[in-house]
Each structure stands twice: as structure tokens, then as C-alpha cells.
Motif scaffolding. Structure first.
Motif, PDB file in Angstrom:
ATOM      1  N   THR A   5      47.206  41.357  30.274  1.00  0.00           N
ATOM      2  CA  THR A   5      46.543  40.055  30.345  1.00  0.00           C
ATOM      3  C   THR A   5      47.544  38.990  30.757  1.00  0.00           C
ATOM      4  OG1 THR A   5      44.992  40.727  28.620  1.00  0.00           O
ATOM      5  CG2 THR A   5      45.170  38.375  29.057  1.00  0.00           C
ATOM      6  N   ALA A   6      48.728  39.035  30.173  1.00  0.00           N
ATOM      7  CA  ALA A   6      49.778  38.090  30.549  1.00  0.00           C
ATOM      8  C   ALA A   6      50.149  38.248  32.022  1.00  0.00           C
ATOM      9  CB  ALA A   6      51.008  38.297  29.664  1.00  0.00           C
ATOM     10  N   LEU A   7      50.232  39.497  32.493  1.00  0.00           N
ATOM     11  CA  LEU A   7      50.503  39.734  33.909  1.00  0.00           C
ATOM     12  C   LEU A   7      49.448  39.061  34.770  1.00  0.00           C
ATOM     13  CD1 LEU A   7      52.044  41.266  36.209  1.00  0.00           C
ATOM     14  CD2 LEU A   7      50.393  43.124  35.844  1.00  0.00           C
ATOM     15  N   GLY A   8      48.188  39.159  34.368  1.00  0.00           N
ATOM     16  CA  GLY A   8      47.108  38.531  35.116  1.00  0.00           C
ATOM     17  C   GLY A   8      47.271  37.023  35.183  1.00  0.00           C
ATOM     18  N   TYR A   9      47.563  36.394  34.053  1.00  0.00           N
ATOM     19  CA  TYR A   9      47.697  34.937  34.031  1.00  0.00           C
ATOM     20  C   TYR A   9      48.939  34.453  34.770  1.00  0.00           C
ATOM     21  CZ  TYR A   9      43.777  34.249  30.889  1.00  0.00           C
ATOM     22  OH  TYR A   9      42.513  34.204  30.345  1.00  0.00           O
ATOM     23  N   VAL A  10      50.044  35.150  34.593  1.00  0.00           N
ATOM     24  CA  VAL A  10      51.287  34.736  35.255  1.00  0.00           C
ATOM     25  C   VAL A  10      51.163  34.865  36.770  1.00  0.00           C
ATOM     26  CG1 VAL A  10      53.722  35.352  35.578  1.00  0.00           C
ATOM     27  CG2 VAL A  10      52.781  35.165  33.274  1.00  0.00           C
ATOM     28  N   THR A  11      50.623  35.981  37.231  1.00  0.00           N
ATOM     29  CA  THR A  11      50.495  36.161  38.679  1.00  0.00           C
ATOM     30  C   THR A  11      49.425  35.230  39.263  1.00  0.00           C
ATOM     31  OG1 THR A  11      49.030  38.062  38.311  1.00  0.00           O
ATOM     32  CG2 THR A  11      51.367  38.529  38.686  1.00  0.00           C
ATOM     33  N   GLN A  12      48.400  34.906  38.484  1.00  0.00           N
ATOM     34  CA  GLN A  12      47.410  33.934  38.943  1.00  0.00           C
ATOM     35  C   GLN A  12      48.066  32.574  39.142  1.00  0.00           C
ATOM     36  OE1 GLN A  12      44.440  32.442  36.097  1.00  0.00           O
ATOM     37  NE2 GLN A  12      42.885  32.990  37.631  1.00  0.00           N
ATOM     38  N   SER A  13      48.897  32.172  38.203  1.00  0.00           N
ATOM     39  CA  SER A  13      49.607  30.890  38.328  1.00  0.00           C
ATOM     40  C   SER A  13      50.548  30.891  39.523  1.00  0.00           C
ATOM     41  CB  SER A  13      50.397  30.596  37.051  1.00  0.00           C
ATOM     42  OG  SER A  13      49.519  30.461  35.961  1.00  0.00           O
ATOM     43  N   ALA A  14      51.245  31.998  39.719  1.00  0.00           N
ATOM     44  CA  ALA A  14      52.151  32.097  40.867  1.00  0.00           C
ATOM     45  C   ALA A  14      51.364  32.044  42.180  1.00  0.00           C
ATOM     46  CB  ALA A  14      52.965  33.383  40.784  1.00  0.00           C
ATOM     47  N   ALA A  15      50.217  32.667  42.213  1.00  0.00           N
ATOM     48  CA  ALA A  15      49.402  32.691  43.431  1.00  0.00           C
ATOM     49  C   ALA A  15      48.898  31.300  43.783  1.00  0.00           C
ATOM     50  CB  ALA A  15      48.227  33.645  43.256  1.00  0.00           C
ATOM     51  N   GLY A  93      42.317  43.729  35.356  1.00  0.00           N
ATOM     52  CA  GLY A  93      41.535  44.962  35.392  1.00  0.00           C
ATOM     53  C   GLY A  93      42.073  46.001  34.427  1.00  0.00           C
ATOM     54  N   THR A  94      43.390  46.136  34.367  1.00  0.00           N
ATOM     55  CA  THR A  94      44.003  47.081  33.433  1.00  0.00           C
ATOM     56  C   THR A  94      43.748  46.651  31.994  1.00  0.00           C
ATOM     57  OG1 THR A  94      45.702  47.580  35.075  1.00  0.00           O
ATOM     58  CG2 THR A  94      46.151  48.241  32.798  1.00  0.00           C
ATOM     59  N   SER A  95      43.833  45.358  31.747  1.00  0.00           N
ATOM     60  CA  SER A  95      43.551  44.836  30.412  1.00  0.00           C
ATOM     61  C   SER A  95      42.115  45.129  29.998  1.00  0.00           C
ATOM     62  CB  SER A  95      43.806  43.325  30.390  1.00  0.00           C
ATOM     63  OG  SER A  95      43.417  42.775  29.156  1.00  0.00           O
ATOM     64  N   PHE A  96      41.154  44.920  30.915  1.00  0.00           N
ATOM     65  CA  PHE A  96      39.755  45.209  30.607  1.00  0.00           C
ATOM     66  C   PHE A  96      39.553  46.703  30.349  1.00  0.00           C
ATOM     67  CE2 PHE A  96      38.542  41.440  33.532  1.00  0.00           C
ATOM     68  CZ  PHE A  96      38.921  40.542  32.543  1.00  0.00           C
ATOM     69  N   PHE A  97      40.194  47.517  31.172  1.00  0.00           N
ATOM     70  CA  PHE A  97      40.083  48.972  31.024  1.00  0.00           C
ATOM     71  C   PHE A  97      40.616  49.418  29.662  1.00  0.00           C
ATOM     72  CE2 PHE A  97      42.340  53.050  31.454  1.00  0.00           C
ATOM     73  CZ  PHE A  97      41.248  53.880  31.637  1.00  0.00           C
ATOM     74  N   LEU A  98      41.780  48.930  29.287  1.00  0.00           N
ATOM     75  CA  LEU A  98      42.368  49.307  27.999  1.00  0.00           C
ATOM     76  C   LEU A  98      41.543  48.789  26.831  1.00  0.00           C
ATOM     77  CD1 LEU A  98      46.159  48.811  28.763  1.00  0.00           C
ATOM     78  CD2 LEU A  98      44.903  50.971  28.538  1.00  0.00           C
ATOM     79  N   THR A  99      41.011  47.580  26.972  1.00  0.00           N
ATOM     80  CA  THR A  99      40.165  47.022  25.914  1.00  0.00           C
ATOM     81  C   THR A  99      38.917  47.870  25.720  1.00  0.00           C
ATOM     82  OG1 THR A  99      40.962  44.783  26.369  1.00  0.00           O
ATOM     83  CG2 THR A  99      38.886  44.976  25.166  1.00  0.00           C
ATOM     84  N   GLU A 100      38.321  48.324  26.823  1.00  0.00           N
ATOM     85  CA  GLU A 100      37.146  49.193  26.732  1.00  0.00           C
ATOM     86  C   GLU A 100      37.488  50.489  26.003  1.00  0.00           C
ATOM     87  OE1 GLU A 100      33.919  51.457  29.610  1.00  0.00           O
ATOM     88  OE2 GLU A 100      35.751  50.634  30.483  1.00  0.00           O
ATOM     89  N   ARG A 101      38.636  51.058  26.313  1.00  0.00           N
ATOM     90  CA  ARG A 101      39.038  52.301  25.652  1.00  0.00           C
ATOM     91  C   ARG A 101      39.267  52.078  24.150  1.00  0.00           C
ATOM     92  NH1 ARG A 101      43.712  55.384  28.524  1.00  0.00           N
ATOM     93  NH2 ARG A 101      42.838  57.156  27.434  1.00  0.00           N
ATOM     94  N   LEU A 102      39.915  50.974  23.798  1.00  0.00           N
ATOM     95  CA  LEU A 102      40.169  50.674  22.393  1.00  0.00           C
ATOM     96  C   LEU A 102      38.866  50.418  21.647  1.00  0.00           C
ATOM     97  CD1 LEU A 102      43.304  48.381  22.730  1.00  0.00           C
ATOM     98  CD2 LEU A 102      43.232  50.697  21.782  1.00  0.00           C
TER      99      LEU A 102
END
Length: 108
Positions: A5-15, A93-102
Motif C-alpha cells: 500500500t505504501a508503494l502504491g501511495y509513494v509511486t502515485q506521489s512521484a508520478a 493491486g498486490t495489496s488488494f490481492f494480499l488483503t483478499e487472501r488474508l
């Protein structure tokens, strides 16, 4: 899960530094492709076009819808912001996938 999730937010800010928000939103919508791709690659789910056409049809329709809403001016030239935007989709996407598994493992 939180790291992705942090990767998503950090890269969104960089983009957003050098890429229009509409382009970042469109490329971020690739999350709808990342989740089923991870389900197929990691969990071994059979999500090919023959086995699960609804998954890919819905992902394509979602991307097309975001494209119609966000890309009236086109994508423009590719740059670093586009790469960051794709990494945003991978992170979320990875965060959502892992959350679904958990959630499947611990539903309560």
C-alpha cells in the motif's frame, strides 16, 4: 500488505510530479489487471480467457471506462511518471490481492 500500500501511495506521489493526474488515474486503474494476474500466478487459479472470460472482460471494460473518463486529451509522450503510475497499480493491486487472501483465511 502495508508495504505494498505504501508503494502504491509513494509511486502515485512521484508520478504526479511530472504526469497529468488523468494519466496517473488511467495507469493506476491497471490494478484491475494486476489482481487477477496475481491470482493466476501465485494461487494457481485458472483465469485464462477460456476458463474465466468474465474476469478479463470486466477488466477490459473497467480500463476502457477509465480511459473514456480520464484520457480526453490522450496519453501524451511516455515518461518516468508513467512508470511510477504502473508501479502504483502493482503496489495497490498486490495489496488488494494480499488483503483478499488474508480475509479468506481469517473472515471474522
Amino acid at each position: 500488505c502495508g508495504c505494498f500500500t505504501a508503494l502504491g501511495y509513494v509511486t502515485q506521489s512521484a508520478a504526479l510530479v511530472d504526469t497529468p493526474a488523468a494519466t496517473v488515474a488511467f495507469l493506476g486503474a491497471l490494478t484491475v489487471v494486476v489482481c487477477p494476474a496475481l491470482a493466476a500466478a501465485v494461487d494457481g487459479r485458472r483465469l485464462g480467457l477460456r476458463e474465466a472470460p468474465q474476469v478479463w472482460l470486466s477488466a477490459g471494460l473497467a480500463l476502457a471506462g477509465v480511459g473514456v473518463l480520464e484520457l480526453a486529451d490522450g496519453l501524451g509522450a511516455a515518461g518516468w511518471g508513467d512508470l511510477w503510475s504502473v508501479l502504483q497499480a502493482v503496489g495497490f493491486g498486490t495489496s488488494f490481492f494480499l488483503t483478499e487472501r488474508l480475509m479468506a483465511r481469517e473472515p471474522g
